[in-house]
Design a protein around this motif. Sequence first.
Motif, short mmCIF file in Angstrom:
data_model
loop_
_atom_site.label_atom_id
_atom_site.label_comp_id
_atom_site.label_asym_id
_atom_site.label_seq_id
_atom_site.Cartn_x
_atom_site.Cartn_y
_atom_site.Cartn_z
N VAL A 57 29.29 -38.81 -48.35
CA VAL A 57 29.01 -37.40 -48.08
C VAL A 57 27.97 -36.88 -49.07
N GLY A 58 28.09 -37.26 -50.32
CA GLY A 58 27.12 -36.83 -51.33
C GLY A 58 25.72 -37.34 -51.02
N LEU A 59 25.62 -38.60 -50.63
CA LEU A 59 24.31 -39.15 -50.27
C LEU A 59 23.73 -38.47 -49.04
N ALA A 60 24.57 -38.19 -48.05
CA ALA A 60 24.08 -37.50 -46.85
C ALA A 60 23.57 -36.11 -47.20
N MET A 61 24.28 -35.41 -48.06
CA MET A 61 23.84 -34.08 -48.47
C MET A 61 22.53 -34.16 -49.26
N TYR A 62 22.40 -35.15 -50.12
CA TYR A 62 21.19 -35.31 -50.91
C TYR A 62 19.97 -35.56 -50.02
N PHE A 63 20.11 -36.50 -49.08
CA PHE A 63 18.98 -36.82 -48.22
C PHE A 63 18.65 -35.68 -47.26
N SER A 64 19.66 -34.96 -46.78
CA SER A 64 19.36 -33.82 -45.91
C SER A 64 18.65 -32.72 -46.70
N TYR A 65 19.01 -32.55 -47.97
CA TYR A 65 18.32 -31.57 -48.82
C TYR A 65 16.87 -31.98 -49.04
N LYS A 66 16.63 -33.30 -49.25
CA LYS A 66 15.26 -33.77 -49.43
C LYS A 66 14.43 -33.52 -48.17
#
Length: 76
Positions: A57-66
């Motif tokens: 979930v953290g990685l998905a949030m990070y990449f969506s923010y990028k």
Amino acid sequence: MKKLGWGLVFSFLLLSYDVSAQCAMCRATLETEDGGVKAEAVNDGIVYLMIFPYLLVGLAMYFSYKVYKNKRNTKS
């Protein structure tokens, strides 16, 4: 946004504590054995497996923010 991210990281580091993550059947089976070493090993394994959904979930949030940030910069 950056302050919020660092706040979450520090809160996870500071608020980590020992948890008991065994189901009732596992606990009943493992408590009958002497010493409880195997019970602690199973509990540690369960906690270890619980980490991966949070990482995903953290990685998905990070990449969506990028992606959001890149789209916002290209519009300007």
